[in-house]
Design an enzyme around this catalytic site. Structure first.
Site, PDB file in Angstrom:
ATOM      1  CB  CYS A 160      41.683  40.434  44.585  1.00  0.00           C
ATOM      2  SG  CYS A 160      39.907  40.119  44.731  1.00  0.00           S
ATOM      3  CG  HIS A 215      42.103  42.734  41.120  1.00  0.00           C
ATOM      4  ND1 HIS A 215      41.804  41.462  40.677  1.00  0.00           N
ATOM      5  CD2 HIS A 215      41.103  43.074  41.975  1.00  0.00           C
ATOM      6  CE1 HIS A 215      40.678  41.056  41.248  1.00  0.00           C
ATOM      7  NE2 HIS A 215      40.240  42.016  42.033  1.00  0.00           N
ATOM      8  CG  ASN A 248      36.996  40.356  41.327  1.00  0.00           C
ATOM      9  OD1 ASN A 248      38.025  39.693  41.284  1.00  0.00           O
ATOM     10  ND2 ASN A 248      36.714  41.179  42.320  1.00  0.00           N
TER      11      ASN A 248
END
Length: 333
Positions: free
Chosen positions: A119, A260, A290
């Protein structure tokens, strides 16, 4: 007297994003696994996510986001010196999706490679872009974060299938001599001792594709959610503090905190530790889930096109991902 010129640093010239049309809501998942909208929302903040159809791969998402970013920067693909793609779900095992994207954009000759940093992939790409521009080895750099995580999620595993979505975000970087603009500071790091907490066992040389590996479900994401949460909050806070200190800026001086988008509870916990006011935190995890390396650049593009980020704003980016990797960057718009 000769005018003193500051070394160049990277600044963002244009952004773009691509999100699949198909929306999968929490109610849709209720019909498939033992979960509920209330359970998902209270633990993650996610209400829905975007899922790419079988006809769309990671490079397709990259291309749309990249073309938007180039148009916003008023540049042509041939102007680029470097193409970077942060992803853990490349279109092919090899070559790099960045090379496929280069071909799609109709250009050739410049450097092109992928970064596998989970990520944190886009922030790693941002740091590489800034380094190449500062050193004079590149003038214009395209950085894309893109994922089709729906391809590596076990849709019968309620602990992971509710979390992830597909998408891509892109940014074009160029040089600036203005000491008050651009990427002010970055900090990238990793701690490989945590790798078992979030990984995909299959697909590499350790567990290559086979009937046995497929039957064992080794080609799906494996995650120990509670342990990931604890490390994520600590490292996101730590790396962001290091960047703020390097830039001589405090949390309450940040105009926008763009973390994030993994989990709303993680975002809130980090925001409180950094002392960033709640109204200065950008959150879209409820709409997209996500999207891994794509989450930060998708958020940036929404903010830029929505008029939220304005010249002079200090924007703090923060990410954490499989590896474990973590990174932060402070940008003066």
């Amino acid at each position: 007297m000769t005018e003193r010129r500051h070394p160049p640093r990277a600044r963002i010239l244009g952004t773009g994003r691509c999100l699949p049309d198909t929306v999968v809501t929490n109610a849709d998942l209720e019909a498939r696994v033992d979960t509920s909208d209330e359970w998902i929302r209270t633990r993650t903040g996610i209400r829905e996510r975007r899922i790419a159809p079988p006809s769309i791969d990671t490079c397709d998402l990259c291309e749309e986001a990249a073309r938007q970013a180039l148009e916003a920067a008023d540049l042509r693909p041939d102007d680029l010196d470097l193409i970077l793609v942060g992803t853990v779900t490349p279109a092919l095992g090899f070559p790099a999706t960045a090379c496929l994207l280069q071909e799609r954009l109709g250009t050739r000759g410049q450097m092109a490679f992928d970064l596998s940093a989970g990520c944190t992939g886009f922030l790693y790409a941002l740091s590489v872009a800034d380094s190449f521009i500062r050193s004079g080895n590149a003038r214009y750099v395209l950085a894309v974060g893109a994922e089709t995580l729906s391809r590596i999620v076990d849709w019968d595993d309620r602990s992971t299938c509710v979390l992830f979505g597909d998408g891509a975000g892109a940014a074009v970087f160029g040089p600036t001599q203005d000491p008050e603009r651009g990427v002010l500071a970055t900090r990238m790091a990793a701690d490989g001792s945590y790798w078992p907490l979030l990984h995909m066992p299959g697909g590499g040389s350790r567990h290559p594709a086979s009937a046995e590996s497929l039957a064992q479900g080794l080609h799906y994401v494996k995650m120990q959610g509670n342990e990931v949460f604890k490390v994520a909050v600590r490292t996101l806070h730590q790396v962001a503090e290091e960047v703020l200190e390097a830039a001589g800026v405090s949390g309450d001086q940040v105009d926008w905190f763009v973390p994030h988008q993994a989990n709303r509870r993680i975002i809130d916990a980090v925001r409180l530790r950094l002392k960033v006011p709640a109204e200065r935190v950008y959150v879209n995890v409820h709409r997209y889930g996500n999207t891994s390396a794509a989450s930060v650049p998708i958020a940036l593009d929404e903010m830029v096109r929505g008029g939220k980020i304005r010249p002079g704003h200090r924007v703090l980016l923060d990410a954490f991902g499989a590896g474990f990797t973590f990174g932060a960057a402070l940008i003066r718009w």
